[in-house]
Design an enzyme around this catalytic site. Structure first.
Site, PDB file in Angstrom:
ATOM      1  N   ARG A 102       0.808  -1.216   0.000  1.00 14.90           N
ATOM      2  CA  ARG A 102       0.000   0.000   0.000  1.00 14.90           C
ATOM      3  C   ARG A 102       0.845   1.271   0.000  1.00 14.90           C
ATOM      4  O   ARG A 102       0.470   2.279   0.600  1.00 14.90           O
ATOM      5  CB  ARG A 102      -0.974   0.009   1.196  1.00 14.90           C
ATOM      6  CG  ARG A 102      -2.010  -1.089   1.160  1.00 14.90           C
ATOM      7  CD  ARG A 102      -2.924  -0.965  -0.064  1.00 14.90           C
ATOM      8  NE  ARG A 102      -3.839  -2.096  -0.151  1.00 14.90           N
ATOM      9  CZ  ARG A 102      -3.599  -3.191  -0.863  1.00 14.90           C
ATOM     10  NH1 ARG A 102      -2.479  -3.302  -1.554  1.00 14.90           N
ATOM     11  NH2 ARG A 102      -4.478  -4.172  -0.900  1.00 14.90           N
ATOM     12  N   SER A 144     -11.206   0.975   2.667  1.00 17.49           N
ATOM     13  CA  SER A 144     -10.613   0.354   3.857  1.00 17.49           C
ATOM     14  C   SER A 144      -9.923   1.415   4.707  1.00 17.49           C
ATOM     15  O   SER A 144      -9.115   2.197   4.211  1.00 17.49           O
ATOM     16  CB  SER A 144      -9.596  -0.714   3.454  1.00 17.49           C
ATOM     17  OG  SER A 144     -10.229  -1.773   2.763  1.00 17.49           O
ATOM     18  N   GLU A 180      -4.866   3.231   6.506  1.00 16.72           N
ATOM     19  CA  GLU A 180      -4.699   3.241   5.053  1.00 16.72           C
ATOM     20  C   GLU A 180      -5.205   4.558   4.486  1.00 16.72           C
ATOM     21  O   GLU A 180      -4.726   5.029   3.465  1.00 16.72           O
ATOM     22  CB  GLU A 180      -5.447   2.057   4.433  1.00 16.72           C
ATOM     23  CG  GLU A 180      -5.242   1.905   2.947  1.00 16.72           C
ATOM     24  CD  GLU A 180      -5.753   0.576   2.422  1.00 16.72           C
ATOM     25  OE1 GLU A 180      -6.453   0.591   1.393  1.00 16.72           O
ATOM     26  OE2 GLU A 180      -5.455  -0.474   3.019  1.00 16.72           O
TER      27      GLU A 180
END
Length: 312
Positions: free
Chosen positions: A185, A234, A304
């Site tokens: 990520r 998310s 995130e």
């Protein structure tokens, strides 16, 4: 309060001269984020080409005006006080092209503002395989590459062959895949660099097979994710071998509310906006989740989503 320089008539006119797209002052940002929260930007500017983006950023740097780039506004929480300086919306960068290479692969070039959904549709239309995992990811190309977006065991790093950035020297620079360092990520790239275009290597495939996989992924996302409410995607990265949603569910926090912000009853790693949530409510829930998971499982969750702006 707007930064003083953006009260200046000359500066406002210079901003307008940089782009052919919209230039809006004191513009509420809740309408530009998937979460639907956030106060106003001092100014929001929408360049319509890479050339306009370069001209705009050079002007902002010359005048020492802070700026933030904005794609589709997913994975982003803007605080209730909004953002000082200029928000540069990349949605005007929409060029999308493709061509075969000597190795038989299809090179797709997409500017930063192109929604991933548009590329997925292109893959169906042109029978291109490799980006099916992007199905249902609501972001645009620039943000997806910068955060190395992924799902179902695949990530952007698996298909990106090059990116073009506006670097810290205010020059357009193309970086090949071997010059890029991806992590989970995250793309290791200077915060000052702005991704303006990305190239993907895809393979010719069977349209029926590609379409079937995309339909399957869409059905899976609809069954697991709260897509009927506004959300930022998310909230937390998954710790190694442990889904964040499972950890949150184990704490019993699903369904917890702060105002109109709620930890989804469908998936613990989503916070949804039930109608009129405030950013402060969302941030409170994020902190509640982090504290509860750390107390219950001794695991520190890493966000995130990105939280920007000032408190209201």
């Amino acid at each position: 309060m707007r930064i003083p320089v953006l009260h200046d008539f000359f500066i406002k006119e210079q901003l307008k001269s940089c782009v052919s797209g919209a230039v809006l002052f004191d513009e509420p940002l809740d309408r530009y984020t998937s979460m639907g929260v956030g106060g106003p930007a001092d100014a929001l500017v929408v360049p319509q080409s890479m050339e306009e983006l370069v001209q705009l950023v050079r002007f902002l740097r010359k005048e020492n005006i802070p700026f933030l780039t904005l794609g589709n506004g997913t994975n982003l929480i803007v605080r209730d006080g909004g953002c000082r300086g200029v928000v540069v919306a990349l949605r005007g960068l929409q060029k999308l092209s493709w061509a075969s290479d000597p190795e038989g692969k299809i090179r797709v070039q997409a500017e930063a503002g192109v929604p991933l959904a548009s590329i997925v549709q292109l893959c169906i239309k042109e029978s291109l395989a490799g980006l099916e995992f992007c199905t249902g990811i609501p972001g645009s190309v620039g943000g997806a590459v910068r955060m190395n977006a992924g799902a179902f065991g695949r990530e952007m790093k698996d298909v990106v062959t090059a990116i073009t950035v506006l670097n810290e020297h205010l020059e357009l620079e193309t970086l090949s895949r071997r010059e890029l360092s991806f992590e989970y990520r995250r793309l290791n790239l200077s915060d000052e660099a702005v991704i303006v275009c990305a190239e993907f290597a895809l393979c010719p495939g069977e349209r029926e097979s590609i379409s079937a996989e995309i339909s399957e992924i869409l059905a899976l996302r609809k069954s697991k994710h709260p897509l009927n409410f506004r959300n930022a995607g998310s909230i937390f990265k998954n710790p190694r071998n442990l889904p964040a949603g499972q950890l949150i569910e184990e704490t019993g926090l699903k369904g917890t509310r702060r105002g109109d912000a709620m930890i989804s009853e469908k998936h613990g790693n989503f916070i949804v906006n039930l109608g009129h949530a405030r950013a402060a409510d969302v941030v409170d829930l994020i902190e509640e989740i982090k504290g509860r998971v750390e107390n219950c499982r001794a695991i520190q969750l890493e966000a995130e989503v990105h939280i920007v702006g000032e408190d209201g």
